[in-house]
Design a protein around this motif. Structure first.
Motif, short mmCIF file in Angstrom:
data_model
loop_
_atom_site.label_atom_id
_atom_site.label_comp_id
_atom_site.label_asym_id
_atom_site.label_seq_id
_atom_site.Cartn_x
_atom_site.Cartn_y
_atom_site.Cartn_z
N ILE A 249 25.67 62.21 48.15
CA ILE A 249 26.47 61.79 49.30
C ILE A 249 26.35 62.79 50.45
CG2 ILE A 249 28.82 61.36 50.10
CD1 ILE A 249 29.36 60.26 47.25
N SER A 250 26.30 64.09 50.12
CA SER A 250 26.17 65.11 51.16
C SER A 250 24.81 65.00 51.84
CB SER A 250 26.35 66.50 50.55
OG SER A 250 27.64 66.65 50.03
N TYR A 251 23.80 64.66 51.08
CA TYR A 251 22.47 64.47 51.68
C TYR A 251 22.51 63.32 52.69
CZ TYR A 251 17.37 64.25 52.02
OH TYR A 251 16.08 64.27 52.50
N GLU B 81 24.73 69.14 71.27
CA GLU B 81 23.47 68.45 71.07
C GLU B 81 23.21 68.31 69.57
OE1 GLU B 81 18.71 69.06 72.07
OE2 GLU B 81 20.23 70.30 73.04
N ILE B 82 22.81 67.14 69.16
CA ILE B 82 22.58 66.87 67.75
C ILE B 82 21.20 67.37 67.36
CG2 ILE B 82 22.42 65.08 65.99
CD1 ILE B 82 24.22 63.35 67.77
N GLU B 83 21.17 68.33 66.48
CA GLU B 83 19.91 68.88 66.02
C GLU B 83 19.50 68.20 64.71
OE1 GLU B 83 20.01 73.08 65.68
OE2 GLU B 83 20.60 73.42 67.77
N GLU B 84 18.29 67.71 64.68
CA GLU B 84 17.79 67.08 63.47
C GLU B 84 17.49 68.13 62.42
OE1 GLU B 84 17.54 64.03 62.50
OE2 GLU B 84 18.29 63.17 64.37
N LYS C 139 14.23 70.10 53.91
CA LYS C 139 14.64 71.29 53.18
C LYS C 139 16.06 71.70 53.56
CE LYS C 139 13.25 76.05 52.11
NZ LYS C 139 12.25 77.12 52.35
N GLU C 140 16.38 71.61 54.85
CA GLU C 140 17.73 71.96 55.32
C GLU C 140 18.77 70.99 54.78
OE1 GLU C 140 16.73 74.09 59.62
OE2 GLU C 140 16.95 71.91 59.50
N ARG C 141 18.40 69.71 54.69
CA ARG C 141 19.33 68.72 54.13
C ARG C 141 19.62 69.01 52.66
NH1 ARG C 141 19.85 64.94 58.06
NH2 ARG C 141 18.03 64.59 59.40
N ILE C 142 18.60 69.37 51.91
CA ILE C 142 18.76 69.70 50.50
C ILE C 142 19.64 70.94 50.35
CG2 ILE C 142 17.56 70.52 48.43
CD1 ILE C 142 15.22 68.71 49.23
N THR C 143 19.38 71.95 51.20
CA THR C 143 20.21 73.16 51.17
C THR C 143 21.66 72.84 51.50
OG1 THR C 143 18.31 74.53 51.82
CG2 THR C 143 20.50 75.46 52.16
N TYR C 144 21.87 72.00 52.51
CA TYR C 144 23.22 71.59 52.91
C TYR C 144 23.91 70.87 51.75
CZ TYR C 144 26.83 68.67 55.08
OH TYR C 144 28.01 68.03 55.37
N ALA C 145 23.19 69.96 51.08
CA ALA C 145 23.76 69.21 49.97
C ALA C 145 24.16 70.15 48.83
CB ALA C 145 22.78 68.15 49.48
N LYS C 146 23.30 71.13 48.53
CA LYS C 146 23.62 72.10 47.48
C LYS C 146 24.87 72.91 47.83
CE LYS C 146 18.89 72.85 45.79
NZ LYS C 146 17.77 73.83 45.71
N GLU C 147 24.96 73.33 49.09
CA GLU C 147 26.12 74.10 49.54
C GLU C 147 27.41 73.28 49.42
OE1 GLU C 147 24.99 75.16 53.47
OE2 GLU C 147 23.81 76.92 52.85
#
Length: 338
Positions: free
Chosen positions: A66-68, A192-195, A199-207
């Motif tokens: 869900i975080s991803y 501004e929305i940064e894409e 890899k960053e999405r996976i790191t965010y989901a783990k966090e």
């Protein structure tokens, strides 16, 4: 067709219900420790270990997934999506966006403040606030694991309907003036929305997994402990008398009892499972869950700092009445779901 049904049944039993884990803990309890799961001590131990491990596995997997997904919908993008839509369509979108946001009402309130300061209609923000703790994607899969797909899907649908109706009523009553003044004065920075990269999405989901795990693990253990107590130590006759199908006030009692508590879906499900196992009506069980997740006392205290008393009371009344109606409706039509 039978083959497909067999595959889905196997996936439900092994991935959601985790029958393999149930049997493993049963073997550990009975063959290694010498305790029958039919007895109070053995049954409590089995319930506690099995449900705790099961919930933590589902918790980690679901939060990551869900975080991803949520990484594609930062608050700035969500505000842009909601900004140009008004009326019932806006309430529906606000309720749907609530399904991919935090897992408890307290963590939804800061986002609610951000939406309000951005000038979004108050009705849309309340549709979001109702649905966010009530019907996130995690609740769908967890409810499927505990109660099956029919009840899970029906729960999510009625939760979204409650969020849309509640937000629409608040919008029609023109309650904007009852938002605390400082909220509207908060400067809305249109960042501004940064894409993010994959890899960053996976790191965010783990966090997010780590952060939410640390936030809810204690409530899960408390919830599982209470569930084990109800499941094995409290006589069924007492449960049936208090909130069983023979008590016409069972849904009202479950709703009132649930409001002072503070937990999320992960902490309430073991209690709900134990009550259901004791013969409590599914509508009564769901009313208790909804009251805990949507109207917990701590979240109401937080919300009281954001909205004035009249709007807070209106919000509680709308949601509480909705929960009671949903509870009695599920009890009345449970034969279609079980």
């Amino acid at each position: 067709m039978d083959f497909i049904s067999l595959i889905f049944s196997w996936l439900n039993d092994q991935l959601l219900k985790m029958d393999w884990l149930f049997n493993l803990i049963k073997w550990l309890t009975e063959d290694v420790l010498g305790l029958s799961i039919q007895d109070k001590v053995g049954g409590s131990l089995h319930f506690f270990i099995y449900d705790t491990i099961k919930i933590f596995i589902l918790l980690s997997v679901l939060i990551f997934a869900i975080s991803y997904i949520q990484s594609y919908f930062p608050p700035e993008r969500t505000k842009k999506l909601l900004g140009g839509i008004k009326g019932v369509r806006g309430n529906i979108l606000g309720a749907l966006l609530g399904t991919i946001t935090p897992f408890c009402s307290c963590s939804s309130i800061p986002i609610f403040i951000g939406f309000t300061s951005a000038g979004l209609p108050v009705g849309i923000t309340f549709s979001f606030l109702i649905s966010s703790p009530l019907v996130d994607l995690a609740s769908l899969l967890l409810l499927m694991s505990f109660f099956g797909p029919k009840i899970a899907i029906a729960y999510v649908i009625v939760g979204l309907v409650l969020a849309v109706i509640g937000g629409t009523i608040i919008d029609k009553l023109k309650m904007d003036e009852y938002i605390e003044g400082y909220v509207k004065e908060i400067e809305d920075v249109d960042a501004e929305i940064e894409e993010m990269t994959r890899k960053e999405r996976i790191t965010y989901a783990k966090e997010q997994v780590v952060e939410i795990f640390h936030r809810v693990w204690l409530y899960v253990l408390i919830g599982v402990g209470i569930g084990a107590l109800i499941h094995n130590w409290i006589p069924q006759s007492f449960i049936e008398t208090a909130i069983g199908s023979g008590n016409p006030f069972s849904v009202l009692i479950a709703t009132v009892v649930g409001i002072p508590m503070y937990a999320d879906i992960f902490g309430t499900l073991p209690i709900a499972e134990a009550l259901f196992g004791k013969g409590v009506g599914i509508g009564t069980v769901l009313a208790f869950m909804m009251a805990v997740t949507a109207l917990s006392l701590p979240s109401m205290i937080m919300l009281s700092k954001v909205v004035k008393r009249k709007l807070l009371v209106l919000f509680v009344v709308i949601v509480a009445i909705g929960i009671v109606i949903i509870g009695y409706s599920f009890n009345a039509f449970s034969f279609l779901l079980i």
